[in-house]
Structures are given as C-alpha cells and as structure tokens.
Design a protein around this motif. Sequence first.
Motif, mmCIF file in Angstrom:
data_model
loop_
_atom_site.group_PDB
_atom_site.id
_atom_site.type_symbol
_atom_site.label_atom_id
_atom_site.label_comp_id
_atom_site.label_asym_id
_atom_site.label_seq_id
_atom_site.Cartn_x
_atom_site.Cartn_y
_atom_site.Cartn_z
ATOM 1 N N PRO A 204 18.511 -6.510 -9.346
ATOM 2 C CA PRO A 204 17.522 -5.909 -8.446
ATOM 3 C C PRO A 204 17.597 -6.480 -7.047
ATOM 4 O O PRO A 204 18.066 -7.597 -6.829
ATOM 5 C CB PRO A 204 16.194 -6.295 -9.108
ATOM 6 C CG PRO A 204 16.485 -7.613 -9.755
ATOM 7 C CD PRO A 204 17.933 -7.549 -10.205
ATOM 8 N N GLY A 205 17.141 -5.678 -6.092
ATOM 9 C CA GLY A 205 16.981 -6.166 -4.741
ATOM 10 C C GLY A 205 15.651 -6.885 -4.609
ATOM 11 O O GLY A 205 14.884 -7.018 -5.566
ATOM 12 N N THR A 206 15.352 -7.336 -3.396
ATOM 13 C CA THR A 206 14.136 -8.133 -3.189
ATOM 14 C C THR A 206 12.857 -7.335 -3.421
ATOM 15 O O THR A 206 11.801 -7.918 -3.637
ATOM 16 C CB THR A 206 14.122 -8.713 -1.765
ATOM 17 O OG1 THR A 206 14.313 -7.650 -0.823
ATOM 18 C CG2 THR A 206 15.238 -9.729 -1.597
ATOM 19 N N ASP A 207 12.966 -5.987 -3.400
ATOM 20 C CA ASP A 207 11.780 -5.167 -3.642
ATOM 21 C C ASP A 207 11.713 -4.659 -5.084
ATOM 22 O O ASP A 207 10.853 -3.852 -5.422
ATOM 23 C CB ASP A 207 11.734 -3.976 -2.676
ATOM 24 C CG ASP A 207 12.950 -3.067 -2.804
ATOM 25 O OD1 ASP A 207 13.838 -3.364 -3.642
ATOM 26 O OD2 ASP A 207 13.018 -2.059 -2.073
ATOM 27 N N GLY A 208 12.650 -5.114 -5.926
ATOM 28 C CA GLY A 208 12.648 -4.714 -7.328
ATOM 29 C C GLY A 208 13.487 -3.500 -7.634
ATOM 30 O O GLY A 208 13.818 -3.244 -8.788
ATOM 31 N N ARG A 209 13.835 -2.715 -6.595
ATOM 32 C CA ARG A 209 14.720 -1.569 -6.809
ATOM 33 C C ARG A 209 16.169 -2.032 -6.840
ATOM 34 O O ARG A 209 16.465 -3.194 -6.583
ATOM 35 C CB ARG A 209 14.527 -0.537 -5.689
ATOM 36 C CG ARG A 209 13.162 0.113 -5.668
ATOM 37 C CD ARG A 209 13.071 1.177 -4.582
ATOM 38 N NE ARG A 209 13.115 0.614 -3.249
ATOM 39 C CZ ARG A 209 13.154 1.332 -2.120
ATOM 40 N NH1 ARG A 209 13.166 2.659 -2.197
ATOM 41 N NH2 ARG A 209 13.186 0.738 -0.943
ATOM 42 N N LYS A 210 17.090 -1.117 -7.163
ATOM 43 C CA LYS A 210 18.501 -1.456 -7.150
ATOM 44 C C LYS A 210 18.878 -1.987 -5.772
ATOM 45 O O LYS A 210 18.462 -1.452 -4.747
ATOM 46 C CB LYS A 210 19.333 -0.206 -7.470
ATOM 47 C CG LYS A 210 20.837 -0.437 -7.412
ATOM 48 C CD LYS A 210 21.586 0.861 -7.689
ATOM 49 C CE LYS A 210 23.083 0.668 -7.545
ATOM 50 N NZ LYS A 210 23.842 1.929 -7.776
ATOM 51 N N MET A 211 19.668 -3.071 -5.753
ATOM 52 C CA MET A 211 20.058 -3.658 -4.475
ATOM 53 C C MET A 211 20.957 -2.685 -3.725
ATOM 54 O O MET A 211 21.995 -2.252 -4.230
ATOM 55 C CB MET A 211 20.775 -4.995 -4.693
ATOM 56 C CG MET A 211 21.007 -5.762 -3.403
ATOM 57 S SD MET A 211 21.661 -7.454 -3.640
ATOM 58 C CE MET A 211 20.224 -8.298 -4.296
#
Length: 354
Positions: A204-211
């Motif tokens: 995950p990216g820092t916002d929880g979505r796919k990086m």
Amino acid sequence: MSGMRSTGKLHLGNYVGALQNWVRMQDQYECFFFVADWHALTTDYADTSQVKQNSLEVLLDWLAAGLDPERCTMFIQSHVPQHAELHLLLSMITPLGWLERVPTYKEQRDNIKEKDLGTYGFLGYPVLQAADILIYKGDCVPVGEDQVAHVELTREIARRFNQLYHRIERTPPPPGIPGGIPMTDPRLVFPEPQALKTQAAKLPGTDGRKMSKSYGNTILLTDPEPLVRQKLKTMVTDPARVRRTDPGNPDVCPVGDLHKILSDRATIAKVDVGCRSAGIGCIECKGWAADALVQILSPMQERRKKYEENPYLAWDILEAGAKRARRVASATMREVREAMGMSLEYEGAGSRGA
C-alpha cells in the motif's frame, strides 16, 4: 524480457512488484530489460521534454537495486528501432477486436479522464508490447496477474503470424551452386511466450491505496531517511484503533502490510502481538517499519551515488545494451522478412550484370 515505462524515479511498489524479482532472474535466465520510452508516449505524448531524463532515472534505480550489465541486457526501447518495424508488421495482422477487449484498455480509458487516450497509439500499445517480447523470442515474461492478458494476446499474435508465414529452411548448397533446396518442414518464426507469474505483494501507499505516482502516495527509492520516516508517520492505519488503548488488526492495517514485506520474522511477530493487544502504539509500529525500509534503501542509494555523480557511466551501459539488443533484434527481423517474402536480398532469376 520485461520493461518499465520511463516515468522517472521508481518507488517502493516498483521494487517490490517487479525489480526485486528481476535482480534474482538475471542469474536464472538470459534477460533483456528495457526502459519503455515509446510506451510512455501512449499517455504522455503531449509533453516529451522529460522522457530522456526520466529514462535515465529509471536505469539509475535499476543499477542501484542490483541489476548488473554483465548479467543482463539493459537498454532504451527507442534505441532499438527494430521494435517499431516489427510492431508495424504485427499491426497488419492483429484484429481490432483483440485490442478492444484488452482489460487495461477499458480500465485506463475510464480512469484517466484528464488526457485524451482516443489515439491509435494507445489502442495499439499491446501490439508494441508483443513486438517487444517477440523480437527477442522471449520464452518467459515476468508479469503480475493484471498483465497476464497482455502475454496471452502476444501468444495469439505469435500464433497468427506463424500460421500465416513460415521460415523456410534451406539445405546447404552443393559447391558452386547458389541457393539450396527448401526443406519440407518449415520452422516457426516465433515461440509462444509463457507468462511467468510473479507474486506481487500487496504494497500500500501512504494513504492505504495501491502505491502509485498518480495518487501521490509513494515512497521513492531515492527518498532520504528523514523523508521516509516523515512519510511513514502520516501513513493510515487500522481505522479500529481510534485510541492508543484500542486493539488493532495488522492484517487490515497498511503498516502491517509493509511489515510483512519488509521486516524480519521477529519484528513481524512483535507487531502482531503488540497490535492485537494494544501493547504498542501506531507511532512505534511505524518507526519499526521505517527502520526496516531504511535498511533496504540505504545500500541502494549508496550504489546510486556513483552513477548520479557521473551519469555518463549509466548512459554507456544503455548504449552497450542497445548494441547487444540490436544484434539480436536484427537477426529476428531477417527471419521475419524472409518468412513474409520481404527480405532485403534479390531473389529473382538471372544474375547481376557486369
């Protein structure tokens, strides 16, 4: 055979999803890795000012991660023009319906609204991908699950080419007699490549979505330690942990996913127990993830410095790789033209005059 679009510096998702696996594969296969600058134009054709620099940045991250020019061939796609020639020839035999049903075609048309993707190049980019693979007669293509459809299309295109055209083998001519006798069993020009599925970890990216760079949630391989720690401090966590005393579930927490990919077993076990019992806080947990990530990135960034200080070293690697790639691609194109009856040599009756 595999490639990455020339979109500039790579992020942790690129490393975990593909690059880490490429480094292992260079000791198991004869590998060709290319920076796909032509593919970048399918969506970023309106501004090409950064394409060349972005291509170089991709290579620097490859070298930093451990790709070795002595163990694999690295080059820029547009420096091997045979890719474009084969793309042209394959586009002549590829039905329109095959391209319109590619899942990523519809997906990107639906999701990328700020750019005009109603172009011939965007529709036909899977044919260019097929040419990228087939020009080196790739047997294996390392892909994640979302790219398997592209490899299957490549197999269909190769099969169609082989059905339409054959490479005629000739017996060695007797001394003094030009040409030879065609053999009765013509060989197929292209193998049908197999998808070598890679288990792409859920990163995950820092916002929880796919990086993804388009989401602005990435951790770059070049990010210095203070920036890495700052980004991780802002990373979303298990929404059930509203207060420090609330127990959490690392299986649904983006930071927990990072630990499973980056941390050692002892740390993963400590996170699992501490999170579920509320024995540790999220800040502490993020700090451990940052420790693991810095241990991975620091040696890579140190290797990168050598090429950042002298980019010509990296450019020389690209030029040498393109030279090797052109040799292989040229040999394939000779076979392709011969199979199609379009070789560059004169094949008619008679002889050249004095």
